[in-house]
Design a protein around this motif. Structure first.
Motif, PDB file in Angstrom:
ATOM      1  N   UNK A 174      70.542  71.030 -49.377  1.00 39.34           N
ATOM      2  CA  UNK A 174      70.861  72.300 -50.000  1.00 39.34           C
ATOM      3  C   UNK A 174      71.024  72.095 -51.497  1.00 39.34           C
ATOM      4  N   UNK A 175      70.515  73.027 -52.323  1.00 36.23           N
ATOM      5  CA  UNK A 175      70.572  72.866 -53.763  1.00 36.23           C
ATOM      6  C   UNK A 175      72.010  72.992 -54.266  1.00 36.23           C
ATOM      7  N   UNK A 176      72.270  72.399 -55.418  1.00 35.88           N
ATOM      8  CA  UNK A 176      73.568  72.541 -56.064  1.00 35.88           C
ATOM      9  C   UNK A 176      73.549  73.775 -56.941  1.00 35.88           C
ATOM     10  N   UNK A 177      74.566  74.608 -56.788  1.00 39.16           N
ATOM     11  CA  UNK A 177      74.594  75.803 -57.622  1.00 39.16           C
ATOM     12  C   UNK A 177      75.318  75.571 -58.935  1.00 39.16           C
ATOM     13  N   UNK A 178      75.571  74.310 -59.259  1.00 37.19           N
ATOM     14  CA  UNK A 178      75.894  73.948 -60.623  1.00 37.19           C
ATOM     15  C   UNK A 178      74.616  73.633 -61.391  1.00 37.19           C
ATOM     16  N   UNK A 179      73.469  73.643 -60.687  1.00 37.20           N
ATOM     17  CA  UNK A 179      72.191  73.404 -61.341  1.00 37.20           C
ATOM     18  C   UNK A 179      71.924  74.509 -62.350  1.00 37.20           C
ATOM     19  N   UNK A 180      71.079  74.204 -63.304  1.00 31.66           N
ATOM     20  CA  UNK A 180      70.759  75.188 -64.335  1.00 31.66           C
ATOM     21  C   UNK A 180      69.913  76.317 -63.765  1.00 31.66           C
ATOM     22  N   UNK A 181      70.285  77.549 -64.082  1.00 32.39           N
ATOM     23  CA  UNK A 181      69.483  78.731 -63.797  1.00 32.39           C
ATOM     24  C   UNK A 181      69.107  78.928 -62.327  1.00 32.39           C
ATOM     25  N   UNK A 182      70.080  78.898 -61.417  1.00 32.97           N
ATOM     26  CA  UNK A 182      69.746  79.160 -60.011  1.00 32.97           C
ATOM     27  C   UNK A 182      69.649  80.651 -59.721  1.00 32.97           C
ATOM     28  N   UNK A 183      69.142  80.960 -58.554  1.00 35.85           N
ATOM     29  CA  UNK A 183      68.966  82.356 -58.124  1.00 35.85           C
ATOM     30  C   UNK A 183      69.280  82.445 -56.633  1.00 35.85           C
ATOM     31  N   UNK A 184      69.958  83.516 -56.242  1.00 38.81           N
ATOM     32  CA  UNK A 184      70.148  83.830 -54.833  1.00 38.81           C
ATOM     33  C   UNK A 184      69.318  85.069 -54.531  1.00 38.81           C
ATOM     34  N   UNK A 185      68.653  85.074 -53.387  1.00 42.37           N
ATOM     35  CA  UNK A 185      67.919  86.256 -52.944  1.00 42.37           C
ATOM     36  C   UNK A 185      68.323  86.562 -51.505  1.00 42.37           C
ATOM     37  N   UNK A 186      68.447  87.838 -51.200  1.00 42.33           N
ATOM     38  CA  UNK A 186      68.779  88.283 -49.845  1.00 42.33           C
ATOM     39  C   UNK A 186      67.657  89.186 -49.362  1.00 42.33           C
ATOM     40  N   UNK A 187      66.978  88.775 -48.292  1.00 40.09           N
ATOM     41  CA  UNK A 187      65.842  89.517 -47.778  1.00 40.09           C
ATOM     42  C   UNK A 187      66.070  89.833 -46.297  1.00 40.09           C
ATOM     43  N   UNK A 188      65.175  90.617 -45.738  1.00 44.17           N
ATOM     44  CA  UNK A 188      65.271  90.964 -44.324  1.00 44.17           C
ATOM     45  C   UNK A 188      64.897  92.408 -44.108  1.00 44.17           C
ATOM     46  N   UNK A 189      64.931  92.836 -42.861  1.00 47.56           N
ATOM     47  CA  UNK A 189      64.532  94.196 -42.536  1.00 47.56           C
ATOM     48  C   UNK A 189      65.616  95.181 -42.954  1.00 47.56           C
ATOM     49  N   UNK A 190      65.230  96.441 -42.978  1.00 55.10           N
ATOM     50  CA  UNK A 190      66.199  97.493 -43.192  1.00 55.10           C
ATOM     51  C   UNK A 190      67.218  97.487 -42.058  1.00 55.10           C
ATOM     52  N   UNK A 191      68.465  97.772 -42.371  1.00 57.07           N
ATOM     53  CA  UNK A 191      69.480  97.888 -41.328  1.00 57.07           C
ATOM     54  C   UNK A 191      70.154  96.599 -40.908  1.00 57.07           C
ATOM     55  N   UNK A 192      69.963  95.509 -41.645  1.00 63.42           N
ATOM     56  CA  UNK A 192      70.581  94.238 -41.252  1.00 63.42           C
ATOM     57  C   UNK A 192      71.806  93.892 -42.097  1.00 63.42           C
ATOM     58  N   UNK A 193      72.101  94.686 -43.128  1.00 64.68           N
ATOM     59  CA  UNK A 193      73.280  94.431 -43.950  1.00 64.68           C
ATOM     60  C   UNK A 193      73.017  93.569 -45.170  1.00 64.68           C
ATOM     61  N   UNK A 194      71.804  93.653 -45.723  1.00 61.77           N
ATOM     62  CA  UNK A 194      71.467  92.845 -46.905  1.00 61.77           C
ATOM     63  C   UNK A 194      72.387  93.162 -48.085  1.00 61.77           C
ATOM     64  N   UNK A 195      72.542  94.456 -48.362  1.00 58.87           N
ATOM     65  CA  UNK A 195      73.365  94.851 -49.512  1.00 58.87           C
ATOM     66  C   UNK A 195      74.804  94.411 -49.330  1.00 58.87           C
ATOM     67  N   UNK A 196      75.292  94.527 -48.106  1.00 61.60           N
ATOM     68  CA  UNK A 196      76.678  94.130 -47.869  1.00 61.60           C
ATOM     69  C   UNK A 196      76.866  92.639 -48.111  1.00 61.60           C
ATOM     70  N   UNK A 197      75.931  91.818 -47.643  1.00 66.01           N
ATOM     71  CA  UNK A 197      76.047  90.377 -47.867  1.00 66.01           C
ATOM     72  C   UNK A 197      76.041  90.072 -49.359  1.00 66.01           C
ATOM     73  N   UNK A 198      75.133  90.711 -50.109  1.00 71.77           N
ATOM     74  CA  UNK A 198      75.063  90.465 -51.550  1.00 71.77           C
ATOM     75  C   UNK A 198      76.397  90.804 -52.214  1.00 71.77           C
TER      76      UNK A 198
END
Length: 443
Positions: free
Chosen positions: A1-25
């Motif tokens: 798993x990458x270190x999030x102290x690394x320079x310029x990381x990004x998190x992305x949350x994907x999936x179908x509608x209705x799975x709670x993507x926005x809530x997780x973010x």
């Protein structure tokens, strides 16, 4: 798993509608913000996080119900960017969104805030993570929300297309404006198939020479790529030959997956709730603003049709209720039919979202080179038992305590982000079910 102290990381949350993507973010952003107040944060140096919208319909102002935007209350104070930034009549291309998203990501990094991309338009997210990578010529499974797409490479204009098309016979111009859908392409008449090939030969002679005029699927896919990217398919093929795939940023992608037998009833219930909240009035208001004659055509005149492949009108609900809202009597049975059509379209949309992730995104993830930044995909199981009247994570009864979504998505997502002894997860992307089976990472 990458270190999030690394320079310029990004998190992305994907999936179908209705799975709670926005809530997780939002939950992740809140956890990072809360932890930053402690002497030592389990999330590293980050002072907070912002959510960046990647839903092609939520970039438009208004229409909060029909586009399923999170409410101010649900945001819980977490700042959301690239939402409500365009008027409904405007088109907004993927190249524009990527440019805007990169700017927001860089602003986050400069402020030591972690950027979290979230949305159902996986096409956009994929081309943000992997620059200069376009969809395959062999197939196209983009979802309905991705029809308004432009070049993946910022700044490339499609003026040349307009110039070529303007010189074509009127019949070919009409064909370019309204290309057959993929299902219809399988049963095209010889005349239509030949016309499609003729159109391709005018726009991209080298790639037209590769396909027989009767190979309608490949001919049509080549035309779609020109329309999507603003570039010749032949140029894209030459560019991609021998190019190593690298991510733009070190990226952790959370894929929220729910089994269809649990997800579909949840989606049906959500449609019903949207109607109860006033979705139909939103649609009526937008139809009236953009096409007043459609709502109340003068007697004896022909009402102009709405183009459901453009802008905000691609949103599920507009097309499905068109017949009902265009009727002078608006009978109950037609209303019920429209509701069922919207439920069906929503379920099909969810299926297409899964197919895109399986058939488009994951192969690119697996083909990454050994050098440079990498993207890692982690599967979170958003399948759970329904609790009576509660049908989405937003509506869970807090008195019931932690449910399966809280445990399998929110808590596990936070632990993965912290890197506290949580093994990577396994995605069987080519089976009928995508489920967490054993600790293993992609790739």
């Amino acid at each position: 798993m990458m270190s999030f102290d690394a320079s310029h990381p990004l998190i992305a949350v994907i999936g179908t509608t209705g799975t709670g993507k926005s809530q997780l973010a939002i939950e992740l952003a809140l956890a990072i913000s809360d932890a930053s107040k402690a002497t030592s944060s389990q999330y590293g140096r980050w002072k907070g996080a912002k959510v960046i919208n990647a839903d092609a319909m939520q970039v438009y102002r208004g229409l909060d119900i029909v586009t399923n935007k999170v409410t101010e209350e649900e945001k819980q104070g977490v700042e959301h960017r690239l939402m409500d930034i365009r008027s409904p009549g405007e088109e907004y291309f993927v190249s524009q969104w990527i440019k805007d998203a990169v700017s927001e990501i860089e602003s986050c990094h400069a402020a030591e805030e972690l950027p979290i991309i979230v949305g159902g338009t996986t096409y956009w997210i994929q081309h943000l993570i992997f620059p200069n990578r376009l969809v395959s010529l062999e197939d196209g499974t983009e979802d309905d929300h991705d029809a308004s797409v432009g070049s993946v490479d910022n700044g490339i204009s499609s003026t040349w297309i307009d110039e070529v098309v303007s010189e074509l016979p009127e019949s070919l111009q009409r064909l370019w404006k309204d290309l057959p859908d993929k299902a219809a392409s399988e049963v095209c008449t010889p005349d239509v198939a030949f016309s499609l090939h003729t159109l391709l030969s005018k726009l991209d002679p080298p790639v037209a020479a590769r396909w027989h005029w009767n190979d309608t699927r490949k001919v049509l896919r080549s035309l779609e790529i020109i329309k999507e990217s603003g570039r010749k398919a032949s140029e894209i093929m030459m560019q991609q030959d021998g190019v190593t795939v690298n991510a733009r940023y070190p990226t952790l992608v959370f894929w929220l997956y729910a089994e269809p037998h649990e997800l579909n009833p949840r989606l049906d219930a959500r449609v019903q709730k949207m109607i109860e909240r006033g979705m139909l009035q939103e649609i009526i208001t937008m139809r009236e603003l953009c096409h007043p004659k459609v709502v109340d055509p003068p007697t004896g005149s022909e009402a102009p049709s709405i183009d459901y492949t453009q802008g905000i009108f691609q949103t599920i609900g507009f097309k499905e209720f068109d017949q009902y809202l265009s009727s002078t009597t608006r009978p109950d049975d037609l209303f019920a039919h429209s509701v069922e059509q919207m439920k069906h379209a929503t379920r099909k949309y969810a299926q297409r979202q899964i197919k895109w992730i399986q058939n488009k995104l994951l192969p690119v993830v697996r083909s990454q080179g050994t050098e440079g930044h990498k993207a890692t995909v982690v599967l979170l199981d958003a399948t759970r038992e329904s609790y009576g009247q509660y049908h989405t994570p937003w509506e869970l009864n807090p008195r019931k305590g932690l449910d399966a979504w809280d445990t399998n998505v929110r808590e596990l997502g936070k632990q993965v982000l912290q890197g506290e002894g949580v093994g990577p997860l396994h995605v069987d992307a080519f089976s009928d079910k995508a489920q967490q089976t054993s600790p293993e990472e992609i790739p």
